[in-house]
Enzyme design. Structure first.
Site, short mmCIF file in Angstrom:
data_model
loop_
_atom_site.label_atom_id
_atom_site.label_comp_id
_atom_site.label_asym_id
_atom_site.label_seq_id
_atom_site.Cartn_x
_atom_site.Cartn_y
_atom_site.Cartn_z
N THR A 71 8.83 12.01 -3.49
CA THR A 71 9.89 11.71 -2.51
C THR A 71 9.56 12.40 -1.18
OG1 THR A 71 11.51 11.46 -4.26
CG2 THR A 71 12.38 11.91 -2.06
N ASN A 151 8.03 0.71 -10.37
CA ASN A 151 8.52 1.62 -11.40
C ASN A 151 9.43 0.94 -12.42
OD1 ASN A 151 9.73 1.76 -8.68
ND2 ASN A 151 11.42 2.77 -9.71
N GLN A 179 3.23 5.22 -9.76
CA GLN A 179 3.23 4.67 -11.13
C GLN A 179 1.85 4.20 -11.58
OE1 GLN A 179 5.64 4.99 -13.23
NE2 GLN A 179 7.39 5.49 -11.93
N SER A 197 2.53 11.60 -7.80
CA SER A 197 3.48 12.61 -8.29
C SER A 197 3.00 13.16 -9.62
CB SER A 197 4.86 11.95 -8.46
OG SER A 197 5.79 12.87 -8.98
N HIS A 199 4.92 14.65 -12.23
CA HIS A 199 5.68 14.53 -13.48
C HIS A 199 5.62 13.13 -14.10
CE1 HIS A 199 9.59 12.62 -12.06
NE2 HIS A 199 9.12 13.03 -10.91
N THR A 236 5.46 28.60 1.00
CA THR A 236 4.52 29.15 0.00
C THR A 236 4.26 28.11 -1.08
OG1 THR A 236 5.42 31.33 0.44
CG2 THR A 236 4.17 31.07 -1.60
N CYS A 320 20.09 4.21 -11.74
CA CYS A 320 19.90 4.82 -10.43
C CYS A 320 19.84 6.33 -10.62
CB CYS A 320 20.96 4.38 -9.44
SG CYS A 320 22.61 4.71 -9.98
N1 PLP Z 1 7.93 6.45 -6.01
C1 PLP Z 1 8.00 5.82 -7.19
C2 PLP Z 1 7.37 4.48 -7.35
C3 PLP Z 1 8.66 6.41 -8.26
O1 PLP Z 1 8.73 5.78 -9.44
C4 PLP Z 1 9.25 7.69 -8.07
C5 PLP Z 1 10.03 8.32 -9.17
O2 PLP Z 1 10.84 7.69 -9.81
C6 PLP Z 1 9.14 8.31 -6.84
C7 PLP Z 1 8.47 7.67 -5.83
C8 PLP Z 1 9.72 9.67 -6.59
O3 PLP Z 1 8.94 10.64 -7.26
P1 PLP Z 1 9.36 12.20 -7.33
O4 PLP Z 1 10.28 12.31 -8.51
O5 PLP Z 1 8.06 12.92 -7.54
O6 PLP Z 1 10.00 12.58 -6.06
#
Ligand code: PLP
Length: 379
Positions: A71, A151, A179, A197, A199, A236, A320
């Site tokens: 994000t 996603n 993704q 990302s 996670h 940091t 959501c």
């Molecule tokens: N972009 C996509 C396509 C995602 O699926 C997600 C998470 O659902 C994000 C961005 C946001 O990722 P983060 O949780 O690392 O901010």
């Protein structure tokens, strides 16, 4: 009760290698900006991680900016002012596909009136002619943001074509590859800016990357007040999370994808036999780990709860961020009616999914659907 976790597109469980790397870094727990030996060890972890991520993204280590997640990386990328080859460039307009993640749809640092959505077809694939026309009539240089894979549906976008069109029109191309990363080789992804990302691939929360693959580009920082990340992102660095991310990147061997694809296909064969079930975007190329199924006449919320009670964790196609089930903007953009979209369930598989999980999930879904239909016919 045995839990079956099939929601890897929301977050993939932490890989053991990532946990080990994080614990080792947490035990050191030092500030990478410090000059002493402890600080230098933290710096080493971060630079080692940077090299691992850069390698996976097919770029130089200097291109990698660590952020708090995708994000933030997307918000960093989507800015109306950049420097290109030493000169300031201003983008008057931002073009995004209609199926982007909300953190792209919001337009980052652009005003709402500067953000334009490019339509998609019924499979969720961007309309390239519309993109070309919109860029042609934009006047001035444009920034374009199109995701690599969706996603909700897993549908892949034709990013090479998007890159070509954007270049022909003199624009800059940002790709949210969150993704697709770890689920395909993206080292050749031809975008000026790429977001990933941690996670989503079995790394820890709270870390992501914006890779500035176009080495002539410089992004204005979003977070100021420190020289970290080559003055591009102050604060940091979260060395333990960054080390965990790198371990996940290294563990996300692409050979696991073959197995995941096999299991996803078995899942889709199993659910296709159930009454009133179809698969969204099935005509398109999709991620190897994602099935968005549409269950006719059974509300997603009811099905989600029914599955959860049987130990199966999935999400609604339209879940959501508040955790509630809302209208999916992705399915709406694909022209899926609200009635059909109300029965959208996303199953997403990953590194710890087994064939037993797949078989049990299909059986659980069958029970949920048949109970819902029994209730409907009794009413
Ligand atoms: N972009 C996509 C396509 C995602 O699926 C997600 C998470 O659902 C994000 C961005 C946001 O990722 P983060 O949780 O690392 O901010």
């Amino acid at each position: 009760m045995r839990r079956i976790y099939l929601d890897h597109n929301a977050s993939s469980p932490l890989r053991p290698s990532a946990r080990d790397a994080m614990i080792a870094a947490l035990e050191k727990g030092m500030n990478a900006s410090s000059v002493h030996d402890e600080g230098r060890q933290a710096r080493f972890l971060i630079e080692d991680a940077r090299a691992a991520v850069a390698d996976a993204l097919g770029t130089d280590a200097e291109a990698v900016i660590f952020t708090s997640g995708a994000t933030e990386a997307n918000n960093l990328a989507l800015t109306p002012q950049m420097t290109l080859s030493g000169s300031d460039v201003a983008f008057e307009k931002l073009f995004v596909s209609a199926v982007e993640h909300p953190c792209v749809l919001e337009g980052g640092r652009f005003d709402a009136g500067q953000v334009f959505q490019v339509p998609v077809n019924s499979n969720g694939i961007i309309d390239l002619t519309a993109l070309e026309d919109m860029l042609g009539s934009a006047g001035g240089r444009a920034l374009v943001s199109v995701m690599a894979a969706n996603n909700e549906t897993g549908v892949l976008q034709p990013v090479e074509d998007v890159a070509r069109i954007v270049r022909e029109k003199g624009g800059i191309f940002h790709c949210d590859a969150v993704q697709l990363f770890g689920r395909a080789d993206i080292s050749g992804l031809d975008a000026d800016l790429v977001t990933v990302s941690s996670h989503k691939i079995g790394g820890p929360f709270g870390v992501g990357v914006l890779a500035v693959r176009n080495r002539g580009l410089q992004i204005r920082p979003l977070i100021r007040g420190g020289g970290q990340e080559r003055n591009q992102r102050a604060g940091t660095e979260n060395a333990p999370a960054i080390a965990g991310f790198a371990a996940a990147v290294r563990s996300a061997a692409l050979d696991e994808i073959g197995e995941i694809t096999y299991m996803r296909d078995a899942f889709e064969t199993g659910v296709s036999d159930l009454p009133g079930v179809s698969i969204a975007g099935s005509e398109a190329c999709r991620l190897p780990n994602t099935s968005l199924i549409l269950v006719d006449g059974v509300g997603a919320e009811t099905a989600l709860i029914g599955l959860d009670l049987q130990g199966v964790a999935v999400s609604s196609g339209s879940a959501c961020s508040s955790g509630k089930v809302g209208q999916s903007h992705v399915l709406a953009a694909m022209g899926v009616g609200t009635g059909t979209a109300a029965g959208a369930l996303r199953f997403s598989f990953g590194w710890n999914t087994t064939m037993d999980d797949i078989n049990d999930a299909v059986r659980a879904l069958e029970r949920v659907i048949s109970r819902a239909r029994d209730r409907q016919s009794a009413a």
